[in-house]
Design a protein around this motif. Structure first.
Motif, mmCIF file in Angstrom:
data_model
loop_
_atom_site.group_PDB
_atom_site.id
_atom_site.type_symbol
_atom_site.label_atom_id
_atom_site.label_comp_id
_atom_site.label_asym_id
_atom_site.label_seq_id
_atom_site.Cartn_x
_atom_site.Cartn_y
_atom_site.Cartn_z
ATOM 1 N N HIS A 137 41.515 34.525 43.325
ATOM 2 C CA HIS A 137 41.178 35.136 44.488
ATOM 3 C C HIS A 137 39.963 34.367 45.363
ATOM 4 O O HIS A 137 39.777 33.278 44.918
ATOM 5 C CB HIS A 137 40.390 36.341 44.038
ATOM 6 C CG HIS A 137 39.126 36.229 43.143
ATOM 7 N ND1 HIS A 137 39.058 36.357 41.636
ATOM 8 C CD2 HIS A 137 37.861 36.385 43.123
ATOM 9 C CE1 HIS A 137 38.002 36.318 41.083
ATOM 10 N NE2 HIS A 137 37.189 36.176 42.053
ATOM 11 N N HIS A 178 41.563 42.131 41.843
ATOM 12 C CA HIS A 178 41.460 41.668 42.997
ATOM 13 C C HIS A 178 41.839 40.237 43.407
ATOM 14 O O HIS A 178 41.820 39.366 42.450
ATOM 15 C CB HIS A 178 39.866 41.784 43.644
ATOM 16 C CG HIS A 178 38.803 41.153 42.623
ATOM 17 N ND1 HIS A 178 38.423 41.461 41.327
ATOM 18 C CD2 HIS A 178 38.221 40.031 42.594
ATOM 19 C CE1 HIS A 178 37.431 40.699 40.759
ATOM 20 N NE2 HIS A 178 37.433 39.763 41.453
ATOM 21 N N ASN A 181 37.920 39.422 48.254
ATOM 22 C CA ASN A 181 37.153 40.409 48.048
ATOM 23 C C ASN A 181 36.135 40.066 49.257
ATOM 24 O O ASN A 181 35.961 39.089 49.584
ATOM 25 C CB ASN A 181 36.262 40.657 46.787
ATOM 26 C CG ASN A 181 36.003 39.474 45.919
ATOM 27 O OD1 ASN A 181 36.245 38.528 46.448
ATOM 28 N ND2 ASN A 181 35.585 39.709 44.763
ATOM 29 N N HIS A 192 33.007 32.517 47.622
ATOM 30 C CA HIS A 192 33.580 31.740 46.287
ATOM 31 C C HIS A 192 34.976 31.527 46.215
ATOM 32 O O HIS A 192 35.877 32.555 46.977
ATOM 33 C CB HIS A 192 32.872 32.118 44.974
ATOM 34 C CG HIS A 192 33.083 33.404 44.368
ATOM 35 N ND1 HIS A 192 32.615 34.568 44.871
ATOM 36 C CD2 HIS A 192 34.255 33.904 43.745
ATOM 37 C CE1 HIS A 192 33.235 35.674 44.219
ATOM 38 N NE2 HIS A 192 34.244 35.113 43.597
ATOM 39 N N ALA A 194 38.342 31.290 43.181
ATOM 40 C CA ALA A 194 38.139 31.832 41.725
ATOM 41 C C ALA A 194 39.799 31.188 41.048
ATOM 42 O O ALA A 194 40.658 31.675 41.763
ATOM 43 C CB ALA A 194 37.915 33.204 41.539
ATOM 44 N N TYR A 233 30.453 30.449 36.919
ATOM 45 C CA TYR A 233 30.354 30.003 38.463
ATOM 46 C C TYR A 233 29.752 28.730 38.441
ATOM 47 O O TYR A 233 28.741 28.597 37.570
ATOM 48 C CB TYR A 233 29.561 31.088 39.182
ATOM 49 C CG TYR A 233 30.306 32.330 39.440
ATOM 50 C CD1 TYR A 233 31.053 32.496 40.287
ATOM 51 C CD2 TYR A 233 30.273 33.303 38.222
ATOM 52 C CE1 TYR A 233 31.529 33.922 40.681
ATOM 53 C CE2 TYR A 233 30.956 34.536 38.437
ATOM 54 C CZ TYR A 233 31.667 34.892 39.727
ATOM 55 O OH TYR A 233 31.926 36.150 39.801
ATOM 56 N N GLU A 243 34.488 29.882 40.960
ATOM 57 C CA GLU A 243 34.563 30.638 39.572
ATOM 58 C C GLU A 243 35.856 30.423 38.662
ATOM 59 O O GLU A 243 36.997 30.129 39.431
ATOM 60 C CB GLU A 243 34.701 32.025 39.847
ATOM 61 C CG GLU A 243 34.922 33.071 38.817
ATOM 62 C CD GLU A 243 35.234 34.476 39.434
ATOM 63 O OE1 GLU A 243 34.990 34.899 40.729
ATOM 64 O OE2 GLU A 243 35.493 35.284 38.400
HETATM 65 FE FE LIG Z 1 35.120 36.408 41.943
#
Ligand SMILES: [Fe+2]
Length: 299
Positions: A137, A178, A181, A192, A194, A233, A243
């Motif tokens: 994500h 997700h 986001n 960030h 991920a 993270y 992440e």
């Molecule tokens: Fe995240």
């Protein structure tokens, strides 16, 4: 409406291409699949493209690629976009695995690339680094969260998984809780990226490998409440927050309308909902003492 099925690769800019290539190949464990003078492409060991890096400003997301169902007529999608007042252009060879795409801007001026057909990169059987399964994500700070959520749901076919009050939205395009986001902030910018790893053991291995490379965690390990993923993270050499996560909530069947039951859920069943502003950030685990305003201020 476009119905995005999965996140493809993200394009980030960097002032130091070589340093980022070294980080993403040696630390993260991605494979360099194509290199041009000012652009590189990186894929997972299994051949899923994850990132394109281009020479430029640090910590900037310039493009996001999403796949729709193979066989989808891109020209038809472009016509549908025009009914939303969005002008899309056709582009060829946007990456080694994507020959055809339509591109347009989302409301925060990130270029969105939609493709239907994808050719996997050759499997890389070498071992090294964290070796995530996929880019899972991308999180972004936006001034108007409601506006961007409306765009991603109405135009791109995302569903809202959860809200944290009215300032932080988690949207899915497939089973994962997700894939994008959005959190409210006055200055729009990347928050960030991920990567998903296989399991908790891989998170532990990632912690050891990051430490071996003198990279310190800035948050985690912990299990979030919203999404319930276990996450760590750190910041990469460009100060991009990265992440690694596993065990994110899954809604394998949209028809059921709830996430597959897990022991750590707060509700039975756990349905998409609006979580209150007092919702704890983590179910367990501690992060940086400097976390003072939820996700927004993870250092
Ligand atoms: Fe995240």
């Amino acid at each position: 409406m476009i119905k995005v099925c999965r996140l493809g690769h993200a394009t980030l800019t960097t002032p130091d291409l070589d340093r980022q290539v070294a980080y993403y190949t040696q630390v993260v464990g991605l494979t360099l699949i194509e290199r041009e003078a000012k652009r590189v492409f990186l894929a997972t060991k299994q051949g899923l493209e994850a990132l394109a890096l281009e020479q430029g400003a640090p910590n900037a997301l310039s493009r996001l690629a999403f796949q729709v169902a193979p066989g989808t007529d891109l020209a038809q999608l472009a016509r549908e976009l025009s009914t939303h007042g969005i002008k899309a252009e056709r582009r060829s060879s946007i990456s080694p695995g994507v020959a055809q795409a339509i591109v347009f801007e989302d409301p925060k001026h990130t270029t969105i690339e939609i493709f239907a057909e994808y050719s996997f990169a050759k499997e890389d059987t070498s071992q090294g680094g964290i070796m995530p399964l996929k880019l899972g994500h991308v999180a972004y700070r936006v001034a108007d969260v409601q506006q961007i959520v409306k765009f991603y749901t109405d135009v791109l076919g995302f569903r809202v998984s959860d809200w944290r009050d009215d300032t932080f939205a988690f949207l899915r395009c497939g089973p994962d809780h997700h894939t994008v986001n959005f959190v409210v902030d006055e200055v729009p910018q990347l928050h960030h990226i991920a990567f998903e790893v296989k399991d908790w053991a891989e998170i532990q291995r990632a912690c050891e490998w990051l430490a071996k490379n003198n990279i310190h965690l800035v948050w985690g390990p912990g299990r979030h409440i919203i999404g319930h993923n276990i996450a760590i993270y750190h910041r990469n050499p460009d100060k991009v927050r990265v992440e690694f996560f596993c065990e994110m909530d899954l809604m394998k069947d949209e028809g059921l309308g709830y996430f597959d039951p897990r022991p750590w859920h707060q509700d039975r069943p756990q349905r998409p909902k609006v979580w209150g502003p007092d919702t704890l950030r983590n179910y367990w685990g501690f992060g940086s003492e400097r976390i003072i305003r939820g996700y927004q201020t993870v250092e």
